[in-house]
Design an enzyme around this catalytic site. Structure first.
Site, PDB file in Angstrom:
ATOM      1  N   ALA A   1     116.045  80.050  62.332  1.00 56.61           N
ATOM      2  CA  ALA A   1     116.189  80.109  63.780  1.00 56.61           C
ATOM      3  C   ALA A   1     115.675  78.736  64.127  1.00 56.61           C
ATOM      4  CB  ALA A   1     115.119  81.073  64.222  1.00 56.61           C
TER       5      ALA A   1
ATOM      6  N   GLY B   1     115.286  82.721  59.419  1.00 56.35           N
ATOM      7  CA  GLY B   1     115.988  83.755  60.202  1.00 56.35           C
ATOM      8  C   GLY B   1     117.583  83.660  59.455  1.00 56.35           C
TER       9      GLY B   1
ATOM     10  N   GLU C   1     117.418  85.826  56.623  1.00 60.75           N
ATOM     11  CA  GLU C   1     117.040  87.283  56.841  1.00 60.75           C
ATOM     12  C   GLU C   1     118.257  87.685  57.374  1.00 60.75           C
ATOM     13  OE1 GLU C   1     113.966  86.087  59.710  1.00 60.75           O
ATOM     14  OE2 GLU C   1     112.573  87.858  58.909  1.00 60.75           O
TER      15      GLU C   1
ATOM     16  N   GLU D   1     108.802  79.900  56.799  1.00 61.29           N
ATOM     17  CA  GLU D   1     107.988  80.058  57.942  1.00 61.29           C
ATOM     18  C   GLU D   1     106.702  79.590  57.949  1.00 61.29           C
ATOM     19  OE1 GLU D   1     110.418  81.899  56.979  1.00 61.29           O
ATOM     20  OE2 GLU D   1     111.545  82.895  58.436  1.00 61.29           O
TER      21      GLU D   1
HETATM   22  N1  CO8 Z   1     115.929  74.613  63.999  1.00 60.57           N
HETATM   23  C1  CO8 Z   1     116.377  73.431  64.803  1.00 60.57           C
HETATM   24  N2  CO8 Z   1     117.240  72.278  64.190  1.00 60.57           N
HETATM   25  C2  CO8 Z   1     117.300  72.261  62.995  1.00 60.57           C
HETATM   26  C3  CO8 Z   1     116.702  73.246  61.981  1.00 60.57           C
HETATM   27  C4  CO8 Z   1     116.178  74.457  62.675  1.00 60.57           C
HETATM   28  N3  CO8 Z   1     115.847  75.532  62.062  1.00 60.57           N
HETATM   29  N4  CO8 Z   1     117.353  73.112  60.993  1.00 60.57           N
HETATM   30  C5  CO8 Z   1     117.748  71.808  60.975  1.00 60.57           C
HETATM   31  N5  CO8 Z   1     117.989  71.479  62.345  1.00 60.57           N
HETATM   32  C6  CO8 Z   1     118.192  70.217  62.785  1.00 60.57           C
HETATM   33  C7  CO8 Z   1     117.654  68.877  62.498  1.00 60.57           C
HETATM   34  O1  CO8 Z   1     116.318  69.107  63.600  1.00 60.57           O
HETATM   35  C8  CO8 Z   1     118.598  67.738  62.662  1.00 60.57           C
HETATM   36  O2  CO8 Z   1     118.695  67.554  64.068  1.00 60.57           O
HETATM   37  P1  CO8 Z   1     118.413  66.123  64.579  1.00 60.57           P
HETATM   38  O3  CO8 Z   1     119.825  65.353  63.900  1.00 60.57           O
HETATM   39  O4  CO8 Z   1     118.592  66.377  66.014  1.00 60.57           O
HETATM   40  O5  CO8 Z   1     117.217  65.621  64.252  1.00 60.57           O
HETATM   41  C9  CO8 Z   1     119.534  68.442  62.030  1.00 60.57           C
HETATM   42  O6  CO8 Z   1     119.556  69.926  62.054  1.00 60.57           O
HETATM   43  C10 CO8 Z   1     119.844  68.130  60.734  1.00 60.57           C
HETATM   44  O7  CO8 Z   1     118.527  68.582  59.905  1.00 60.57           O
HETATM   45  P2  CO8 Z   1     117.887  67.405  58.743  1.00 60.57           P
HETATM   46  O8  CO8 Z   1     117.927  65.984  59.396  1.00 60.57           O
HETATM   47  O9  CO8 Z   1     116.345  67.873  58.807  1.00 60.57           O
HETATM   48  O10 CO8 Z   1     118.689  67.502  57.505  1.00 60.57           O
HETATM   49  P3  CO8 Z   1     117.949  67.282  55.942  1.00 60.57           P
HETATM   50  O11 CO8 Z   1     119.265  67.386  55.162  1.00 60.57           O
HETATM   51  O12 CO8 Z   1     117.112  65.994  56.023  1.00 60.57           O
HETATM   52  O13 CO8 Z   1     117.016  68.719  55.863  1.00 60.57           O
HETATM   53  C11 CO8 Z   1     116.517  71.034  55.922  1.00 60.57           C
HETATM   54  C12 CO8 Z   1     117.502  69.842  55.845  1.00 60.57           C
HETATM   55  C13 CO8 Z   1     115.661  70.921  54.760  1.00 60.57           C
HETATM   56  C14 CO8 Z   1     117.057  72.334  55.921  1.00 60.57           C
HETATM   57  C15 CO8 Z   1     115.488  70.691  57.305  1.00 60.57           C
HETATM   58  O14 CO8 Z   1     116.412  70.510  58.287  1.00 60.57           O
HETATM   59  C16 CO8 Z   1     114.515  71.603  57.645  1.00 60.57           C
HETATM   60  O15 CO8 Z   1     113.366  71.892  57.027  1.00 60.57           O
HETATM   61  N6  CO8 Z   1     115.127  72.504  58.590  1.00 60.57           N
HETATM   62  C17 CO8 Z   1     114.122  73.699  58.994  1.00 60.57           C
HETATM   63  C18 CO8 Z   1     114.136  74.802  58.023  1.00 60.57           C
HETATM   64  C19 CO8 Z   1     113.157  75.832  58.511  1.00 60.57           C
HETATM   65  O16 CO8 Z   1     112.046  75.680  58.440  1.00 60.57           O
HETATM   66  N7  CO8 Z   1     113.684  77.038  58.839  1.00 60.57           N
HETATM   67  C20 CO8 Z   1     113.073  78.200  59.355  1.00 60.57           C
HETATM   68  C21 CO8 Z   1     112.794  77.994  60.832  1.00 60.57           C
HETATM   69  S1  CO8 Z   1     111.827  79.394  61.438  1.00 60.57           S
HETATM   70  C22 CO8 Z   1     112.611  80.777  61.333  1.00 60.57           C
HETATM   71  O17 CO8 Z   1     113.945  80.777  60.776  1.00 60.57           O
HETATM   72  C23 CO8 Z   1     111.861  82.024  61.806  1.00 60.57           C
HETATM   73  C24 CO8 Z   1     112.774  83.108  61.821  1.00 60.57           C
HETATM   74  C25 CO8 Z   1     111.743  84.304  62.339  1.00 60.57           C
HETATM   75  C26 CO8 Z   1     112.486  85.349  63.283  1.00 60.57           C
HETATM   76  C27 CO8 Z   1     113.286  84.903  64.183  1.00 60.57           C
HETATM   77  C28 CO8 Z   1     113.655  85.933  65.337  1.00 60.57           C
HETATM   78  C29 CO8 Z   1     112.434  85.782  66.311  1.00 60.57           C
END
Ligand code: CO8
Length: 255
Positions: free
Chosen positions: A62, A105, A108, A128
């Site tokens: 998400a 998410g 999920e 998460e």
């Molecule tokens: N949300 C928002 N932006 C994201 C997300 C995300 N989940 N994942 C990646 N991005 C963005 C980054 O911010 C970045 O944007 P910018 O260039 O503007 O900074 C762009 O995508 C590229 O990402 P990275 O530069 O970080 O790319 P890397 O290759 O270095 O890393 C990763 C890839 C490891 C996947 C890293 O992006 C990361 O850790 N992302 C977050 C993953 C995460 O924690 N996901 C879980 C989110 S919480 C969730 O899903 C809860 C769901 C609960 C239920 C929802 C219903 C309410």
């Protein structure tokens, strides 16, 4: 601009998220768009199987930036579960074709599907707890049911993403393919399913769901027997068995 696409070709529907700049992270608008496309799939009589596939990354979770400042009410409004439940309850089989990251998410969403196919470099998990939250769109329910309590707790407590091979060992995915073949493999399976008796497929999906939810095993077996016998009122059962006896391919009519 639309961030979710739907195509339906030869009975196979495919929903894709197109938000590459955020690794296909899911937000309210995307999930609402998905919701509307699900209605289109349900209304389309030709659709026999639905694939969720997004290029390069299934979905990196998400949208953290959209969630970061939410209060409790805002977090409730962010909830994806009604749409995810709708996917799980669709009357046609669903396949998640996972390339790249499927996290939080995003994973999920994959768990709402009946079958999961992953590319060999896919990374899957529930990060998460690294953000101070826990999975909130069915993950705490669907993951233990899919892989058992211990693996589910390992995934959810550590927050570590696992490789496709590890996911296969856990039973988190059904099969692993070369990265370039993920969609093709899902489509191949969808086409095999699409050739089978559609009424039987629709009913057996419901029977499996009811069986898993039914605490009394004998009652579950009764439900199976009742629904199985109902198939003998359908054209497709007559056609399927007649085709076998006449040594030809069946021509199912979804009735
Ligand atoms: N949300 C928002 N932006 C994201 C997300 C995300 N989940 N994942 C990646 N991005 C963005 C980054 O911010 C970045 O944007 P910018 O260039 O503007 O900074 C762009 O995508 C590229 O990402 P990275 O530069 O970080 O790319 P890397 O290759 O270095 O890393 C990763 C890839 C490891 C996947 C890293 O992006 C990361 O850790 N992302 C977050 C993953 C995460 O924690 N996901 C879980 C989110 S919480 C969730 O899903 C809860 C769901 C609960 C239920 C929802 C219903 C309410």
């Amino acid at each position: 601009m639309s961030q979710v696409t739907l195509k339906i070709e030869e009975g196979i529907a495919c929903i894709s998220v197109v938000r590459p700049e955020a690794l296909n992270a899911l937000n309210r608008e995307i999930v609402d768009e998905m919701d509307q496309l699900l209605d289109q799939v349900e209304k389309d009589d030709s659709a026999r199987c639905l694939i969720f596939y997004s290029e390069k990354n299934f979905a990196a979770g998400a949208d953290i930036k959209a969630m970061a400042e939410c209060d409790e009410e805002g977090a409730k409004a962010f909830a994806f579960s009604p749409v995810y439940n709708k996917i799980a309850d669709l009357p046609l089989p669903t396949i998640a074709a996972i390339e790249g990251y499927a996290l939080g998410g995003g994973m999920e969403l994959a768990m709402t599907c009946d079958i999961r196919i992953a590319g060999e470099s896919a990374k899957m998990g529930f990060p998460e707890v690294t953000l101070g939250i826990f999975p909130g769109a069915g993950g705490t329910i669907r993951v233990p049911r899919a892989v058992g309590e211990a693996f589910a707790k390992e995934l959810i407590f550590t927050g570590d993403a696992v490789s496709a091979q590890r996911a296969l060992q856990m039973g988190l995915v059904n099969r692993v393919t070369a990265d370039t073949d993920v969609y093709a493999e899902a489509e191949k399976m969808a086409k095999r399913i699409a050739k089978r008796g559609p009424v039987a497929i629709r009913m057996v999906k419901e029977v499996i769901r009811r069986g898993l939810e039914e605490p009394d095993q004998n009652r579950a077996i009764e439900i199976e027997a009742e629904q199985w016998a109902r198939l003998f009122t359908t054209y497709d059962q007559k056609e399927g068995m007649k085709a076998f006896i006449e040594k030809r391919k069946p021509r199912f009519e979804n009735r």
